[in-house]
Motif scaffolding. Structure first.
Motif, PDB file in Angstrom:
ATOM      1  N   SER A 108       0.427   3.484  -9.014  1.00 27.74           N
ATOM      2  CA  SER A 108       0.281   2.330  -8.124  1.00 27.74           C
ATOM      3  C   SER A 108       1.299   1.249  -8.466  1.00 27.74           C
ATOM      4  N   ALA A 109       1.366   0.873  -9.755  1.00 28.26           N
ATOM      5  CA  ALA A 109       2.257  -0.214 -10.165  1.00 28.26           C
ATOM      6  C   ALA A 109       3.707   0.233 -10.296  1.00 28.26           C
ATOM      7  N   GLY A 110       3.905   1.457 -10.788  1.00 30.41           N
ATOM      8  CA  GLY A 110       5.259   1.905 -11.099  1.00 30.41           C
ATOM      9  C   GLY A 110       6.002   2.565  -9.966  1.00 30.41           C
ATOM     10  N   PHE A 111       5.301   2.890  -8.866  1.00 27.32           N
ATOM     11  CA  PHE A 111       5.989   3.585  -7.780  1.00 27.32           C
ATOM     12  C   PHE A 111       5.524   3.149  -6.393  1.00 27.32           C
ATOM     13  N   LEU A 112       4.221   3.154  -6.157  1.00 20.27           N
ATOM     14  CA  LEU A 112       3.708   3.009  -4.795  1.00 20.27           C
ATOM     15  C   LEU A 112       3.769   1.587  -4.251  1.00 20.27           C
ATOM     16  N   ALA A 113       3.400   0.593  -5.067  1.00 22.51           N
ATOM     17  CA  ALA A 113       3.250  -0.765  -4.542  1.00 22.51           C
ATOM     18  C   ALA A 113       4.521  -1.263  -3.856  1.00 22.51           C
ATOM     19  N   SER A 114       5.654  -1.085  -4.486  1.00 26.45           N
ATOM     20  CA  SER A 114       6.911  -1.599  -3.917  1.00 26.45           C
ATOM     21  C   SER A 114       7.331  -0.837  -2.670  1.00 26.45           C
ATOM     22  N   ARG A 115       6.854   0.391  -2.516  1.00 27.62           N
ATOM     23  CA  ARG A 115       7.237   1.206  -1.368  1.00 27.62           C
ATOM     24  C   ARG A 115       6.230   1.122  -0.228  1.00 27.62           C
ATOM     25  N   LEU A 116       4.966   0.884  -0.551  1.00 24.27           N
ATOM     26  CA  LEU A 116       3.949   0.782   0.494  1.00 24.27           C
ATOM     27  C   LEU A 116       3.935  -0.581   1.162  1.00 24.27           C
ATOM     28  N   ALA A 117       4.201  -1.626   0.397  1.00 25.58           N
ATOM     29  CA  ALA A 117       4.110  -2.982   0.942  1.00 25.58           C
ATOM     30  C   ALA A 117       4.952  -3.184   2.202  1.00 25.58           C
ATOM     31  N   PRO A 118       6.203  -2.681   2.261  1.00 30.36           N
ATOM     32  CA  PRO A 118       6.998  -2.885   3.471  1.00 30.36           C
ATOM     33  C   PRO A 118       6.408  -2.240   4.724  1.00 30.36           C
ATOM     34  N   LEU A 119       5.498  -1.269   4.555  1.00 32.72           N
ATOM     35  CA  LEU A 119       4.894  -0.641   5.728  1.00 32.72           C
ATOM     36  C   LEU A 119       4.038  -1.627   6.515  1.00 32.72           C
ATOM     37  N   ALA A 120       3.519  -2.639   5.832  1.00 32.32           N
ATOM     38  CA  ALA A 120       2.729  -3.651   6.530  1.00 32.32           C
ATOM     39  C   ALA A 120       3.594  -4.460   7.496  1.00 32.32           C
ATOM     40  N   LEU A 121       4.899  -4.524   7.230  1.00 28.86           N
ATOM     41  CA  LEU A 121       5.825  -5.167   8.157  1.00 28.86           C
ATOM     42  C   LEU A 121       6.221  -4.221   9.277  1.00 28.86           C
ATOM     43  N   ARG A 122       6.389  -2.962   8.948  1.00 28.36           N
ATOM     44  CA  ARG A 122       6.798  -1.973   9.951  1.00 28.36           C
ATOM     45  C   ARG A 122       5.696  -1.710  10.968  1.00 28.36           C
ATOM     46  N   TYR A 123       4.438  -1.781  10.510  1.00 25.81           N
ATOM     47  CA  TYR A 123       3.294  -1.543  11.396  1.00 25.81           C
ATOM     48  C   TYR A 123       2.412  -2.786  11.381  1.00 25.81           C
ATOM     49  N   PRO A 124       2.672  -3.755  12.255  1.00 27.29           N
ATOM     50  CA  PRO A 124       1.996  -5.059  12.196  1.00 27.29           C
ATOM     51  C   PRO A 124       0.486  -5.002  12.387  1.00 27.29           C
ATOM     52  N   GLN A 125      -0.024  -3.940  13.008  1.00 29.51           N
ATOM     53  CA  GLN A 125      -1.462  -3.838  13.232  1.00 29.51           C
ATOM     54  C   GLN A 125      -2.174  -3.062  12.129  1.00 29.51           C
ATOM     55  N   LEU A 126      -1.423  -2.655  11.130  1.00 26.79           N
ATOM     56  CA  LEU A 126      -1.965  -1.781  10.090  1.00 26.79           C
ATOM     57  C   LEU A 126      -2.060  -2.528   8.767  1.00 26.79           C
ATOM     58  N   ASP A 127      -3.231  -2.472   8.142  1.00 26.33           N
ATOM     59  CA  ASP A 127      -3.437  -3.094   6.833  1.00 26.33           C
ATOM     60  C   ASP A 127      -3.587  -2.002   5.772  1.00 26.33           C
TER      61      ASP A 127
END
Length: 294
Positions: A108-127
């Motif tokens: 979560s901390a070492g790989f996923l967080a930095s890569r998943l967070a931008p998806l919230a911008l790409r999909y504005p209706q998705l949390d």
């Protein structure tokens, strides 16, 4: 309970029941919803009366679902997802609502967080809810929608997609590694004693039973931070070590076997657009970073 008169459903009763099913205790559910224990118990009892079924049983380890409760949870989770969609509007059919992802703290901390967070911008209706956990969560209890775990599950109505093979090595600063390579005794960084059952922790205890463990932390990302401070050598996955400029591999003769990593989803969610989109994005993330893991 089956002889009781059924009444109209109250959405708040359903919401509290879903939270109790996921949390497993009145206290954890009450904290999550910012209510008291009595409110949680009353809401669940109200739903049981409305459905005419016993949904949960109290056991020493906490509240567990009955067979009727498991069926109710599936329907209630669908209601929850629909409510989230309605709150955002029905605009264009784009992925929407909340997708809950469970993974180890290190991933979560070492790989996923930095890569998943931008998806919230790409999909504005998705949390996106990323929940680090050492224990394996239950997808069938709807504790998460997607789980990323090592080793393939052997049962349950789960779809397992291979993501990568994760290798390990001892990493340390240049100074720490030179000291060990010159013949010095290795000083190690490991897991907390309570987590000694974890595969890497058990391996390290067997391989270096007399080595000093100067610093302990609950996950491998935190261990890598300690290694950067020069405390000692950390047995961490390559994806963390190779992403940390201050660290390099220090050869101590052997390392644990590499482990396969899988993305897990429920079979019944194959047609859920939001879960499918996030799952596909995660698969792509790991594919692009394949050389980081091996």
């Amino acid at each position: 309970m089956t002889e009781q008169k059924r009444t109209d459903l109250d959405w708040q009763d359903v919401r509290v029941f879903v939270a109790l099913a996921r949390q497993g205790s009145l206290s954890a559910t009450a904290r999550m919803l910012s209510v008291n224990h009595a409110t949680v118990a009353r809401r669940v009892q109200s739903l049981e009366q409305a459905l005419g079924e016993k949904l949960v049983e109290r056991r020493p380890e906490g509240y567990v679902l009955t067979a009727a409760g498991a069926q109710a949870l599936m329907a209630a989770s669908d209601m929850e997802q629909a409510a989230q969609t309605l709150r955002r509007g029905l605009a264009d059919g784009s992925p929407s609502g909340l997708v809950r992802i469970s993974s180890s703290p290190g991933l979560s901390a070492g790989f996923l967080a930095s890569r998943l967070a931008p998806l919230a911008l790409r999909y504005p209706q998705l949390d996106i809810d990323l929940a680090p956990a050492l224990r394996s969560v239950s997808l069938e209890r709807h504790e998460a929608d997607i789980a990323i775990r090592v080793d393939k599950p052997k049962d349950g109505d789960i779809v397992a997609r291979p993501l990568t093979t994760m290798g390990y090595a001892f990493y340390g600063t240049e100074e720490t590694c030179r000291s060990v390579e010159a013949g010095g005794e290795p000083v190690l960084i490991g897991f907390n004693e309570a987590d000694g059952y974890i595969t890497q922790a058990a391996w390290m205890s067997q391989r270096f039973p007399r080595a000093r463990v100067a610093f302990r932390a609950k996950d491998q990302f935190l261990q890598s931070i300690a290694a950067q401070a020069g405390v000692g050598l950390a047995l961490i996955p390559h994806y963390i070590g190779r992403s940390t400029p201050l660290l390099r591999i220090c050869d101590l003769g052997s390392v644990p076997a590499a482990r396969d990593v899988y993305l897990l989803t429920r079979s019944r969610d194959r047609k859920d657009a939001s879960i499918r989109v996030i799952a596909d994005e995660i698969v792509s993330m790991f594919e692009q970073a394949r050389d980081l893991f091996r």
